[in-house]
Design a protein around this motif. Structure first.
Motif, mmCIF file in Angstrom:
data_model
loop_
_atom_site.group_PDB
_atom_site.id
_atom_site.type_symbol
_atom_site.label_atom_id
_atom_site.label_comp_id
_atom_site.label_asym_id
_atom_site.label_seq_id
_atom_site.Cartn_x
_atom_site.Cartn_y
_atom_site.Cartn_z
ATOM 1 N N ARG A 161 6.467 -17.269 -2.282
ATOM 2 C CA ARG A 161 6.989 -18.645 -2.213
ATOM 3 C C ARG A 161 5.880 -19.675 -2.093
ATOM 4 O O ARG A 161 5.984 -20.777 -2.636
ATOM 5 C CB ARG A 161 7.943 -18.779 -1.020
ATOM 6 N N LEU A 162 4.814 -19.314 -1.383
ATOM 7 C CA LEU A 162 3.729 -20.267 -1.132
ATOM 8 C C LEU A 162 2.614 -20.195 -2.167
ATOM 9 O O LEU A 162 1.669 -20.994 -2.122
ATOM 10 C CB LEU A 162 3.140 -20.014 0.257
ATOM 11 N N GLY A 163 2.687 -19.262 -3.096
ATOM 12 C CA GLY A 163 1.642 -19.127 -4.092
ATOM 13 C C GLY A 163 0.354 -18.525 -3.557
ATOM 14 O O GLY A 163 -0.730 -18.810 -4.072
ATOM 15 N N LEU A 164 0.461 -17.666 -2.538
ATOM 16 C CA LEU A 164 -0.715 -17.027 -1.949
ATOM 17 C C LEU A 164 -0.979 -15.675 -2.600
ATOM 18 O O LEU A 164 -0.066 -15.027 -3.108
ATOM 19 C CB LEU A 164 -0.513 -16.812 -0.443
ATOM 20 N N ARG A 165 -2.220 -15.239 -2.565
ATOM 21 C CA ARG A 165 -2.544 -13.873 -2.968
ATOM 22 C C ARG A 165 -2.102 -12.919 -1.871
ATOM 23 O O ARG A 165 -2.069 -13.282 -0.697
ATOM 24 C CB ARG A 165 -4.053 -13.706 -3.198
ATOM 25 N N PHE A 166 -1.795 -11.690 -2.275
ATOM 26 C CA PHE A 166 -1.413 -10.658 -1.314
ATOM 27 C C PHE A 166 -2.195 -9.403 -1.660
ATOM 28 O O PHE A 166 -2.083 -8.873 -2.770
ATOM 29 C CB PHE A 166 0.085 -10.381 -1.365
ATOM 30 N N VAL A 167 -3.009 -8.941 -0.725
ATOM 31 C CA VAL A 167 -3.880 -7.789 -0.953
ATOM 32 C C VAL A 167 -3.490 -6.674 0.014
ATOM 33 O O VAL A 167 -3.523 -6.864 1.231
ATOM 34 C CB VAL A 167 -5.363 -8.156 -0.757
ATOM 35 N N VAL A 168 -3.111 -5.524 -0.527
ATOM 36 C CA VAL A 168 -2.778 -4.356 0.286
ATOM 37 C C VAL A 168 -3.934 -3.374 0.223
ATOM 38 O O VAL A 168 -4.372 -2.973 -0.867
ATOM 39 C CB VAL A 168 -1.490 -3.668 -0.207
ATOM 40 N N LEU A 169 -4.451 -3.003 1.386
ATOM 41 C CA LEU A 169 -5.484 -1.977 1.486
ATOM 42 C C LEU A 169 -4.777 -0.655 1.741
ATOM 43 O O LEU A 169 -4.256 -0.421 2.832
ATOM 44 C CB LEU A 169 -6.465 -2.323 2.618
ATOM 45 N N ASP A 170 -4.743 0.188 0.747
ATOM 46 C CA ASP A 170 -3.850 1.346 0.790
ATOM 47 C C ASP A 170 -4.354 2.447 1.723
ATOM 48 O O ASP A 170 -5.564 2.621 1.926
ATOM 49 C CB ASP A 170 -3.653 1.906 -0.609
ATOM 50 N N ARG A 171 -3.395 3.163 2.285
ATOM 51 C CA ARG A 171 -3.640 4.315 3.159
ATOM 52 C C ARG A 171 -2.679 5.438 2.780
ATOM 53 O O ARG A 171 -1.651 5.207 2.138
ATOM 54 C CB ARG A 171 -3.439 3.928 4.632
ATOM 55 N N PRO A 172 -2.982 6.681 3.212
ATOM 56 C CA PRO A 172 -2.131 7.819 2.837
ATOM 57 C C PRO A 172 -0.730 7.728 3.438
ATOM 58 O O PRO A 172 -0.542 7.172 4.522
ATOM 59 C CB PRO A 172 -2.875 9.032 3.427
ATOM 60 N N ASN A 173 0.224 8.277 2.729
ATOM 61 C CA ASN A 173 1.502 8.622 3.344
ATOM 62 C C ASN A 173 1.237 9.914 4.114
ATOM 63 O O ASN A 173 0.940 10.942 3.507
ATOM 64 C CB ASN A 173 2.580 8.829 2.287
ATOM 65 N N PRO A 174 1.296 9.889 5.448
ATOM 66 C CA PRO A 174 0.816 11.038 6.223
ATOM 67 C C PRO A 174 1.693 12.265 6.148
ATOM 68 O O PRO A 174 1.259 13.368 6.500
ATOM 69 C CB PRO A 174 0.758 10.496 7.654
ATOM 70 N N VAL A 175 2.950 12.094 5.684
ATOM 71 C CA VAL A 175 3.862 13.237 5.648
ATOM 72 C C VAL A 175 4.190 13.637 4.220
ATOM 73 O O VAL A 175 5.254 14.154 3.941
ATOM 74 C CB VAL A 175 5.147 12.943 6.460
ATOM 75 N N SER A 176 3.243 13.386 3.323
ATOM 76 C CA SER A 176 3.344 13.756 1.913
ATOM 77 C C SER A 176 4.100 12.697 1.116
ATOM 78 O O SER A 176 5.144 12.199 1.541
ATOM 79 C CB SER A 176 4.025 15.117 1.728
ATOM 80 N N GLY A 177 3.544 12.389 -0.032
ATOM 81 C CA GLY A 177 4.193 11.448 -0.937
ATOM 82 C C GLY A 177 4.707 12.134 -2.173
ATOM 83 O O GLY A 177 4.807 11.530 -3.239
ATOM 84 N N ALA A 178 5.018 13.427 -2.058
ATOM 85 C CA ALA A 178 5.417 14.201 -3.230
ATOM 86 C C ALA A 178 6.762 13.741 -3.795
ATOM 87 O O ALA A 178 6.935 13.642 -5.007
ATOM 88 C CB ALA A 178 5.478 15.679 -2.872
#
Length: 416
Positions: A161-178
């Motif tokens: 809504r505000l026109g801001l950038r959004f940066v996600v610093l990714d981390r593991p899914n600790p219980v598997s992302g299968a």
């Protein structure tokens, strides 16, 4: 489709060498490199020249346990203007269902704002602080009702809504992302333990979820960048990453807790203690007056077993009372389904000790409906359904969600 940038690959940087060096006694080993490490090794170039707000908590650390806010602020390369804490707070001092009031961080002097369950205030605070980029970095545990992902969603909405950038610093899914599993949320049951229709165990990283949220659920998609991890295998569990485990919340002390949590958190919806106030939250379950009969009636569980157990919580439900019940032990994670297991335990408990029912508000708003995301599971249990019949209630919706998430997966899933 929204613009989406994915950053991966490391640029060698002296700025992070000391921060990420393994202790002298540690044996070299392959490990996952988190998004914040990739960002830092590039000299924080992705954030250069921007006024930044960081949403994080105690899990936002590098491998040597330096917190990213401390590193960014002290580097002179990132203009950190504000910090935002989720449930439990930025430094992690609050219990379940609590955030933190505004304060100045003693270590950095930065202003810290509450970002927990404040749907109307998020955009207002972003505007007040004058930030141009929102950075999100929190260790998730892979369950729809873990609130950090909904703080991320609301912040993403506000950024759009505000026109801001959004940066996600990714981390593991600790219980598997299968794979994803469990019921998918129905919109009429949306709360802060589930705002949008995703599976109870979503099988995604926070970066992948942000991409899904931005593409499917935001009114105005944000300018989203996901700084990807290096070396993460979606079928792995957290111990295989080589990263330090920092408890994401006060009642999530171990990876074993997180493995059980997508299922046994459903006991929050019952009159039984879910083990809060013990050393085994979400693994010890029970209430006063329950005895060996419950453990004996549960029967065989795939990849898990239970034992008769007794405990006395020092806070939360049944504080100070001796509770009888069970301890759940996972014996084979590859066979263990936390949601089916927990529902089998609930069905057995209600048959053996029916006096312990559901938690509700005036018998109209049931906690189980909020956690499963529908009322069909509760109604089927009340009607006498066997545990093995319950997965059929959500199979079609789970298939649809699994198909929907495919285009937002950032790390290749391999076949069984």
């Amino acid at each position: 489709m929204q613009r989406r940038r994915l950053l991966g690959g490391a640029v060698a940087g002296a700025a992070l060498a000391a921060a990420t060096a393994a202790p002298a006694h540690a044996k070299p080993k392959r490990r996952v490199k988190t998004g914040v490490e990739v960002l830092a090794e590039d000299g924080f170039a992705e954030l250069a020249g921007q006024r930044v707000g960081v949403i994080s908590n105690p899990t936002g650390v590098l491998p040597d346990l330096t917190h990213e806010v401390d590193l960014m602020h002290g580097s002179g390369k990132v203009d950190v203007a504000a910090v935002f804490g989720p449930e439990h707070g930025f430094r992690g001092v609050s219990q379940a269902g609590e955030g933190e009031d505004f304060f100045l961080d003693a270590k950095t002097g930065l202003p810290v704002y509450n970002a927990y369950n404040d749907m109307d205030r998020m955009a207002e605070v972003f505007a007040e602080t004058g930030i141009e980029t929102v950075v999100f970095d929190i260790q998730d545990v892979g369950s729809r009702f873990y609130t950090y992902i909904w703080t991320m969603y609301l912040a993403l909405e506000a950024a759009g809504r505000l026109g801001l950038r959004f940066v996600v610093l990714d981390r593991p899914n600790p219980v598997s992302g299968a794979a994803a599993s469990g019921p998918v949320l129905h919109p009429e049951h949306a709360t802060f333990v589930g705002l949008k229709p995703i599976a109870q165990r979503h099988g995604m990283t926070v970066g992948e979820l942000a991409s899904l949220f931005n593409g499917e659920f935001t009114a105005e998609p944000a300018d989203l960048t996901v700084v990807r991890m290096e070396g993460w295998k979606p079928r792995s569990y957290f111990e295989e990453t080589g990263l330090p485990w920092i408890a994401p919340s006060p009642n999530m002390p171990t990876v074993d807790t997180a493995v059980a949590y997508p299922g046994t958190c459903l006991f929050e919806a019952t009159a039984l203690s879910e083990g809060r106030g013990t050393t085994k939250p979400f693994e010890l379950l029970g209430a006063p007056g329950i005895d060996h009969v419950w453990a004996e009636s549960i029967g065989g569980l795939a990849g898990a077993r239970v034992r008769e157990a007794y405990f006395s919580p020092w806070f939360s439900k049944w504080q100070g009372s001796v509770c009888g019940g069970v301890e759940l032990q996972v014996t084979d994670r590859s066979e263990f389904d936390p949601i089916r297991t927990a529902l089998a335990m609930i069905v057995a408990q209600r048959r053996a000790f029916p006096e312990y029912g559901w938690r509700s508000q005036d018998q109209t708003s049931f906690w189980l409906d909020k956690l499963t995301g529908n009322q069909a599971v509760r109604l089927a249990i009340e009607a006498g359904a066997d545990a093995e019949d319950l997965p059929g209630l959500w199979a079609e919706e789970l298939d649809a969600f699994s198909e929907q998430r495919e285009s937002y997966l950032l790390y290749r899933r391999t076949a069984q």
